[in-house]
Enzyme design. Structure first.
Site, short mmCIF file in Angstrom:
data_model
loop_
_atom_site.label_atom_id
_atom_site.label_comp_id
_atom_site.label_asym_id
_atom_site.label_seq_id
_atom_site.Cartn_x
_atom_site.Cartn_y
_atom_site.Cartn_z
CB THR A 1 -1.80 5.96 -2.10
OG1 THR A 1 -1.85 4.40 -2.13
CG2 THR A 1 -3.10 6.26 -1.36
CB THR A 2 0.92 3.22 -5.79
OG1 THR A 2 0.69 2.51 -4.53
CG2 THR A 2 2.50 3.08 -6.33
CG ASP B 1 -1.79 1.10 1.18
OD1 ASP B 1 -2.55 1.26 0.36
OD2 ASP B 1 -1.63 1.83 2.25
CG ASP C 1 -6.57 0.35 -0.30
OD1 ASP C 1 -6.51 1.31 0.85
OD2 ASP C 1 -5.48 0.18 -0.64
P1 ADP Z 1 -2.70 2.27 -6.19
O1 ADP Z 1 -2.04 2.47 -4.87
O2 ADP Z 1 -2.46 3.54 -6.97
O3 ADP Z 1 -4.04 1.85 -6.12
P2 ADP Z 1 -2.43 -0.52 -7.22
O4 ADP Z 1 -1.08 -1.39 -6.71
O5 ADP Z 1 -3.81 -0.83 -6.35
O6 ADP Z 1 -1.97 1.00 -6.69
O7 ADP Z 1 -2.58 -0.59 -8.59
C1 ADP Z 1 -3.80 0.21 -9.28
C2 ADP Z 1 -3.63 -0.03 -10.68
O8 ADP Z 1 -3.63 -1.46 -11.05
C3 ADP Z 1 -4.90 0.64 -11.40
O9 ADP Z 1 -4.36 1.65 -12.47
C4 ADP Z 1 -5.82 -0.63 -11.63
O10 ADP Z 1 -6.66 -0.17 -12.96
C5 ADP Z 1 -4.66 -1.69 -11.90
N1 ADP Z 1 -5.15 -2.75 -12.24
C6 ADP Z 1 -6.02 -3.36 -11.34
N2 ADP Z 1 -6.12 -4.74 -11.52
C7 ADP Z 1 -5.56 -4.95 -12.72
C8 ADP Z 1 -5.44 -6.23 -13.83
N3 ADP Z 1 -6.12 -7.30 -13.49
N4 ADP Z 1 -4.81 -5.96 -15.00
C9 ADP Z 1 -4.15 -4.63 -15.05
N5 ADP Z 1 -4.11 -3.59 -14.24
C10 ADP Z 1 -5.01 -3.81 -13.23
MG MG Z 2 -4.97 0.26 -5.22
#
Ligand code: ADP
Ligand code: MG
Length: 518
Positions: A94-95, A61, A385
């Protein structure tokens, strides 16, 4: 004024000016964003953080990582704030926000090298952010945000996070069910959702409790473990022998007098216990103490009693409608709260009390269990989240394609608009679009795909099909329509990421003088 130098700063303060100040701030900001880059997306890696006291946290996270990193540099701190405000406003992304902010800074650095003035960069970035927000509006899917879509939103936020052997699609359903439970005409009452993580038993059970869970044990072993249709009272006074405010001493001269004193005490206790019993209460919570002898009587009478902290008492009051009472004599039916069921359970060393089906609140508790503290903590963050994104999606009814598709579309839109923008500002607007490419690029890099190739493929697919993301599905990573594979994010998460990243980046770029007091 001649000759004498004039000092307005103390000798110990440090000052950096001009390009030096800009570039050191930009470097610090970029470094922070870089630190979380590898955690982005479904194949993002985790980080292990060790505090000075030796506590270990394993997490994926963004906000948690940055918060734990104990960052001191003021410009770097601003990127941490991007992640924090993202977390506060929408709970997820957040990332993404931190990574975009970092890349806006990297692009700004290039522009500064090309002698584009900071003010021009700031103007261009603001202009581009405005276009980006319009582009997000266009990306909003024209569909009914029903339970299936909400489950997809939840699952998209959870894939790649530590959910152990709990399958994300089952968890996603539980999350949607939980949020639905507290949905009302005034929107989702997110505060009514509690998450209780219980370590122990490597069980894969996650339950939705219709009520609250407190970590308390019954005051007496013989008390019942379950009471249905319970009358509940909360009392804020000691149940025991009255003690005076002044120190008093009795002098006892005979055994008869001693017996009389003991009898008096016992009968006072009995009377107090009887008052409680007569009131008709089934479950008693007190923020003060209950004398063991009273507890024994209550146990005999089949009454369940707990000593709770103030916070616990507030939760019970909120959930059951019990009014807090300040004297035993005041215990009466009209102040009682109600619950369908109060039960106690023991998990390893922990005793828990479940207050279910309370009369006044729709409070629900996601009760999760798992093997280790680390796992439970990360699952806790992941579920938080997921609850937040489902809340955001349900409240606004707006979702956009995930997997980088929205970012590609925004960047495309900004580039077309840039053509009509005069002068050097155009460079800054285009740079903003380039900075957004970092999201699909990072998703690619984190899956082991070549980021340049992926970006080229994505853009081409976006041109021809209109919607394309880099979708991870099980083992495969493909350029595809994220909607078809159920990868959707709330529109508000994207909006907030653009806004907070732009704000921090422009603020940092504008600084050309850093004066640090010792
Ligand atoms: P954040 O802290 O920004 O939420 P995450 O590690 O949760 O970071 O990643 C979020 C990103 O991953 C978003 O852009 C979301 O659309 C993408 N994402 C989620 N599931 C998938 C998937 N199955 N394939 C590709 N991208 C995905
Ligand atoms: Mg996320």
């Amino acid at each position: 004024m001649g000759g004498q130098p004039l000092f307005i700063l103390s000798e110990d303060s440090q000052r950096t000016q001009g390009r030096d100040a800009q570039s050191s701030n930009i470097m610090a900001g970029k470094a922070v964003a870089e630190a979380v880059r590898t955690t982005l997306g479904p194949r993002g890696m985790d980080k292990m953080l060790v505090t000075t006291s030796g506590d270990v946290m394993i997490t994926n996270d963004g906000a948690s990582i940055l918060r734990q990193m104990d960052i001191e540099h003021p410009a770097a701190q601003m990127i941490v704030e991007v992640a924090e405000s993202q977390e506060d406003e929408v709970g997820d992304g957040t990332t993404t926000a931190a990574v975009i902010a970092g890349n806006l800074l990297a692009e700004a650095e290039d522009l500064i090298e090309q002698d584009v003035h900071a003010t021009t960069i700031v103007e261009g970035y603001h202009e581009a952010a405005r276009i980006a927000l319009e582009a997000i509006d266009e990306q909003v899917l024209e569909i009914d945000v029903d339970d299936d879509i909400l489950a997809q939103v939840a699952e998209s936020s959870m894939t790649g996070k530590g959910t152990g052997n709990l399958s994300p699609d089952v968890l996603a359903e539980t999350v949607v069910e939980t949020v639905r439970r507290v949905d009302s005409e005034d929107g989702v009452k997110r505060d009514d959702i509690h998450v209780h993580a219980q370590v122990g038993a490597s069980s894969s059970a996650t339950e939705l409790i219709e009520g609250i869970v407190l970590e308390e044990e019954p005051l007496h072993d013989e008390m019942p473990t379950t009471i249905e249709d319970a009358n509940i009272a909360i009392i804020d006074v000691d149940l025991g022998v009255r003690t005076g405010d002044i120190d008093a001493e009795y002098s006892i001269e005979s055994i008869d007098q001693l017996n009389a004193a003991i009898d008096a005490e016992t009968s006072e206790l009995r009377e107090t216990a009887q008052t409680v019993v007569d009131s008709g209460v089934d479950v008693l919570f007190t923020t003060k103490d209950i004398d063991d002898r009273i507890a024994a009587v209550l146990a005999d009478e089949g009454i369940l009693a707990f000593e709770v902290k103030n916070r616990g008492a507030r939760q019970v009051a909120g959930a059951t409608g019990a009014a807090r009472v300040g004297a035993v004599a005041d215990l009466s039916e009209e102040d009682f709260g109600q619950a369908d069921r109060v039960r106690t359970e023991t998990y390893g060393d922990d005793d828990l009390v479940f207050v279910e089906g309370g009369a006044t609140a729709e409070a629900v508790t996601l009760f999760i269990r798992g093997g280790t503290e680390h796992f439970i903590n990360e699952l806790n963050r992941t579920l938080k989240d997921a609850l937040d994104v489902v809340t955001a999606a349900l409240d606004s009814g707006e979702v956009v394609p995930g997997a980088g598709a929205t970012e590609i579309a925004i960047a495309d839109r900004i580039r077309s608009a840039a053509a009509g923008i005069e002068g050097r500002k155009q460079l800054a607007v285009t740079a903003f679009a380039d900075a957004l490419d970092v999201v699909p690029r990072t998703l690619a890099a984190n899956t082991g795909t070549d980021p340049i190739d992926a970006l080229v493929d994505l853009r081409a697919a976006h041109e021809t099909d209109g919607r394309a993301g880099l979708v991870t599905d099980g083992e495969s990573v493909t350029v595809a329509d994220p909607i078809e594979l159920g990868v959707v994010d709330p529109a508000d998460v994207k909006r907030e990421a653009i806004e907070s990243a732009t704000e921090a980046a422009t603020m940092i770029v504008r600084i050309d003088d850093v004066i640090a007091a010792e």
